[in-house]
Design a protein around this motif. Structure first.
Motif, PDB file in Angstrom:
ATOM      1  N   HIS A 121       0.828  -1.209   0.000  1.00 14.36           N
ATOM      2  CA  HIS A 121       0.000   0.000   0.000  1.00 14.36           C
ATOM      3  C   HIS A 121       0.860   1.256   0.000  1.00 14.36           C
ATOM      4  CE1 HIS A 121      -3.165  -2.700   2.134  1.00 14.36           C
ATOM      5  NE2 HIS A 121      -3.214  -2.838   0.821  1.00 14.36           N
ATOM      6  N   ARG A 129      -9.248  -1.056  -2.345  1.00  8.24           N
ATOM      7  CA  ARG A 129      -8.810  -0.304  -1.167  1.00  8.24           C
ATOM      8  C   ARG A 129      -8.400   1.090  -1.620  1.00  8.24           C
ATOM      9  NH1 ARG A 129      -4.440   1.302   2.000  1.00  8.24           N
ATOM     10  NH2 ARG A 129      -4.570   0.797   4.226  1.00  8.24           N
ATOM     11  N   HIS A 131      -5.368   4.061   5.233  1.00  4.42           N
ATOM     12  CA  HIS A 131      -4.161   3.464   5.789  1.00  4.42           C
ATOM     13  C   HIS A 131      -4.487   2.614   7.008  1.00  4.42           C
ATOM     14  CE1 HIS A 131      -1.510   5.678   3.156  1.00  4.42           C
ATOM     15  NE2 HIS A 131      -2.213   6.759   3.424  1.00  4.42           N
TER      16      HIS A 131
END
Length: 215
Positions: free
Chosen positions: A159, A207, A212
Motif C-alpha cells: 500500500h 482499497r 491506511h
C-alpha cells in the motif's frame, strides 16, 4: 529499491527485477495451484493440471517483467519468502489482454483453459472503477512462513508503495478463497462485487489509496 526498513524479525521488502523470475515462479506455483479458481479454470480434474498452472504463471510473470511492472519481494533473514506482482495505472488493462499472453497460453495451456481464463478476467475488469488504479496481480508467501503476521507487513508495504503514485485512486485484487476475505476486509478493502468462476465466487476488492488501515 528498499521499500520497508528492516525489523526485529529481519523482514526486508525490496523491489526486484527479472533475476528473481525463477524463484518467483516456483513460489507462486505452490500458492496458486491450490486456489479454487485456478483449479476450475485450468481443469484440475484433467491430466496436466500442474503444467497448465505453470504455464499461466510463467507467461504472466515473463510478460510482467517485460512490461517493466513492479515486483516486490519479502525477505526474512536474507531469504525470499514472498512476492507481490503489481500492475501500475499505466497498464490500462490486464496483461491477459496482451496478444503475446493469449498466443503463448493457447500453445502451452490449451484453448479451453485460455478461454476460461480470459472470460474470468473480462468479468473482473468489468467491475473495476474506470479510474487510474493499481492491480495486485499475484501475491504469495511461502507456506511455511504463513500465519506469522508477515502478510500484514507485506500488504502495508504494498500500500505504501502504491501510494507514491499520486494519480492512483487505490489498489484492487480478487480472490475466491474464503480464508482471505476477512483479512482483506480488516485492512481496509471494500467489496466491488463478485464473479462466478464455475461454482466458485471470486470476490473483487478495492482499497482506496488514502486509506491506511492496519490490523
Amino acid at each position: 529499491m528498499l521499500t520497508a526498513s528492516q525489523h526485529a524479525d529481519e523482514l526486508v521488502i525490496l523491489e526486484v527485477g527479472a533475476e528473481t523470475e525463477r524463484e518467483a515462479r516456483s513460489l507462486l506455483f505452490h500458492s496458486y495451484s491450490q486456489e479454487p479458481a485456478y483449479q476450475y479454470l485450468l481443469n484440475a480434474e484433467k491430466t496436466g493440471y500442474e503444467q497448465r498452472v505453470r504455464a499461466v504463471i510463467r507467461e504472466t510473470v515473463n510478460l510482467h517483467f517485460a512490461e517493466q511492472q513492479p515486483v516486490l519481494a519479502l525477505y526474512k533473514a536474507n531469504r525470499v519468502i514472498g512476492f507481490a506482482f503489481i500492475l501500475t495505472p499505466s497498464m490500462t488493462a490486464d496483461l491477459y489482454n496482451h496478444f503475446r499472453w493469449r498466443w503463448r497460453m493457447i500453445l502451452t495451456a490449451g484453448f479451453s483453459a485460455t478461454e476460461r481464463f480470459l472470460d474470468y478476467r473480462q468479468q473482473v475488469e468489468a467491475i473495476l472503477p474506470k479510474q487510474p488504479l493499481h492491480r495486485l496481480a499475484f501475491i504469495a508467501i511461502h507456506p511455511q512462513q504463513q500465519h506469522q503476521g508477515y502478510g500484514l507487513e507485506f500488504m502495508n508495504s504494498i500500500h505504501s508503495y502504491c501510494a507514491k503514485d499520486k494519480n492512483s485512486v487505490g489498489v484492487v485484487l480478487d480472490t475466491g478463497n474464503p480464508r482471505y476475505i476477512a483479512f482483506f476486509e480488516r485492512i481496509g478493502y471494500q467489496s466491488l462485487g463478485s464473479v462466478h468462476v464455475g461454482d466458485i465466487i471470486e470476490n473483487v476488492f478495492f482499497r482506496p489509496i488514502s486509506s491506511h488501515k492496519t490490523a
